[in-house]
Scaffold this motif. Structure first.
Motif, mmCIF file in Angstrom:
data_model
loop_
_atom_site.group_PDB
_atom_site.id
_atom_site.type_symbol
_atom_site.label_atom_id
_atom_site.label_comp_id
_atom_site.label_asym_id
_atom_site.label_seq_id
_atom_site.Cartn_x
_atom_site.Cartn_y
_atom_site.Cartn_z
ATOM 1 N N GLU A 139 -8.358 -0.992 -5.890
ATOM 2 C CA GLU A 139 -7.602 -0.234 -4.894
ATOM 3 C C GLU A 139 -6.860 0.859 -5.657
ATOM 4 O O GLU A 139 -5.725 0.685 -6.085
ATOM 5 C CB GLU A 139 -6.637 -1.157 -4.154
ATOM 6 C CG GLU A 139 -7.345 -2.223 -3.357
ATOM 7 C CD GLU A 139 -6.401 -3.263 -2.763
ATOM 8 O OE1 GLU A 139 -5.185 -3.249 -3.082
ATOM 9 O OE2 GLU A 139 -6.878 -4.092 -1.989
ATOM 10 N N ARG A 163 -3.105 -3.457 -7.899
ATOM 11 C CA ARG A 163 -4.040 -2.790 -6.987
ATOM 12 C C ARG A 163 -5.240 -2.243 -7.769
ATOM 13 O O ARG A 163 -6.372 -2.329 -7.320
ATOM 14 C CB ARG A 163 -3.320 -1.674 -6.217
ATOM 15 C CG ARG A 163 -2.318 -2.223 -5.203
ATOM 16 C CD ARG A 163 -1.569 -1.126 -4.470
ATOM 17 N NE ARG A 163 -2.442 -0.191 -3.777
ATOM 18 C CZ ARG A 163 -3.034 -0.426 -2.613
ATOM 19 N NH1 ARG A 163 -2.845 -1.576 -2.002
ATOM 20 N NH2 ARG A 163 -3.804 0.490 -2.065
ATOM 21 N N THR A 204 -2.588 4.468 -3.869
ATOM 22 C CA THR A 204 -1.329 3.910 -3.377
ATOM 23 C C THR A 204 -0.509 5.088 -2.892
ATOM 24 O O THR A 204 -0.521 6.148 -3.511
ATOM 25 C CB THR A 204 -0.581 3.173 -4.515
ATOM 26 O OG1 THR A 204 -1.443 2.187 -5.084
ATOM 27 C CG2 THR A 204 0.679 2.503 -4.001
ATOM 28 N N GLU A 262 0.821 -1.208 0.000
ATOM 29 C CA GLU A 262 0.000 0.000 0.000
ATOM 30 C C GLU A 262 0.855 1.259 0.000
ATOM 31 O O GLU A 262 0.515 2.252 -0.616
ATOM 32 C CB GLU A 262 -0.921 0.003 1.228
ATOM 33 C CG GLU A 262 -1.922 1.127 1.218
ATOM 34 C CD GLU A 262 -2.920 1.010 2.347
ATOM 35 O OE1 GLU A 262 -3.311 2.064 2.872
ATOM 36 O OE2 GLU A 262 -3.311 -0.111 2.691
ATOM 37 N N ASP A 263 2.000 1.196 0.690
ATOM 38 C CA ASP A 263 2.915 2.331 0.750
ATOM 39 C C ASP A 263 4.235 1.920 0.100
ATOM 40 O O ASP A 263 4.941 1.040 0.603
ATOM 41 C CB ASP A 263 3.146 2.758 2.198
ATOM 42 C CG ASP A 263 3.983 4.023 2.319
ATOM 43 O OD1 ASP A 263 4.618 4.439 1.319
ATOM 44 O OD2 ASP A 263 4.003 4.601 3.415
#
Length: 135
Positions: free
Chosen positions: A92, A87, A95, A65-66
């Motif tokens: 998603e 993602r 990011t 995510e990071d």
């Protein structure tokens, strides 16, 4: 030159996807043959295979995510593009890279902003917008 084990995933150049994860299956003095994560067979000239980067499990699956959490070994153009692509496939669309937000337009409405969350934004103090609420 780095020796590559047959079991290692690597980022190899791809015409449509920029980079894909693949494993070396055969090589000779002129070319190297790879099998991509999708099962596609690809052949590169030996000179194109010399500086390929490793594709670790977490990076290959897009489970980051990071992006600042990537190690130096995992940080490459292939890994960055793949993480964002994977993602995006899971809807998603956000990011982060430390304090930088990477947002990808899904070109459709996603059910990520509920009325409850929208009300939180309306009631939030300015300092809460960047610290406690999602993008």
């Amino acid at each position: 030159k780095t020796e590559v084990a047959l079991s290692q995933w690597l980022w190899i150049p791809h015409k449509q996807k920029a980079f894909v994860a693949a494993k070396l299956v055969k090589e000779d003095e002129r070319e190297s043959t790879y099998r991509t994560v999708d099962g596609e067979k690809m052949t590169l000239k030996r000179s194109e295979s010399l500086n390929l980067r490793l594709a670790g499990d977490m990076v290959r699956d897009g489970d980051v995510e990071d992006l600042t959490m990537l190690s130096n070994q995992d940080f490459s153009e292939g890994s960055l593009l793949n993480i964002i692509r994977e993602r995006y496939k899971r809807d998603e669309i956000y990011t982060t890279m430390g304090g930088i937000l990477v947002a990808v337009n899904p070109f459709r409405v996603l059910p990520i902003y509920t009325m409850e969350l929208l009300n939180c934004y309306k009631m939030a103090q300015p300092h809460e917008l960047s610290t406690t609420l999602p993008p």
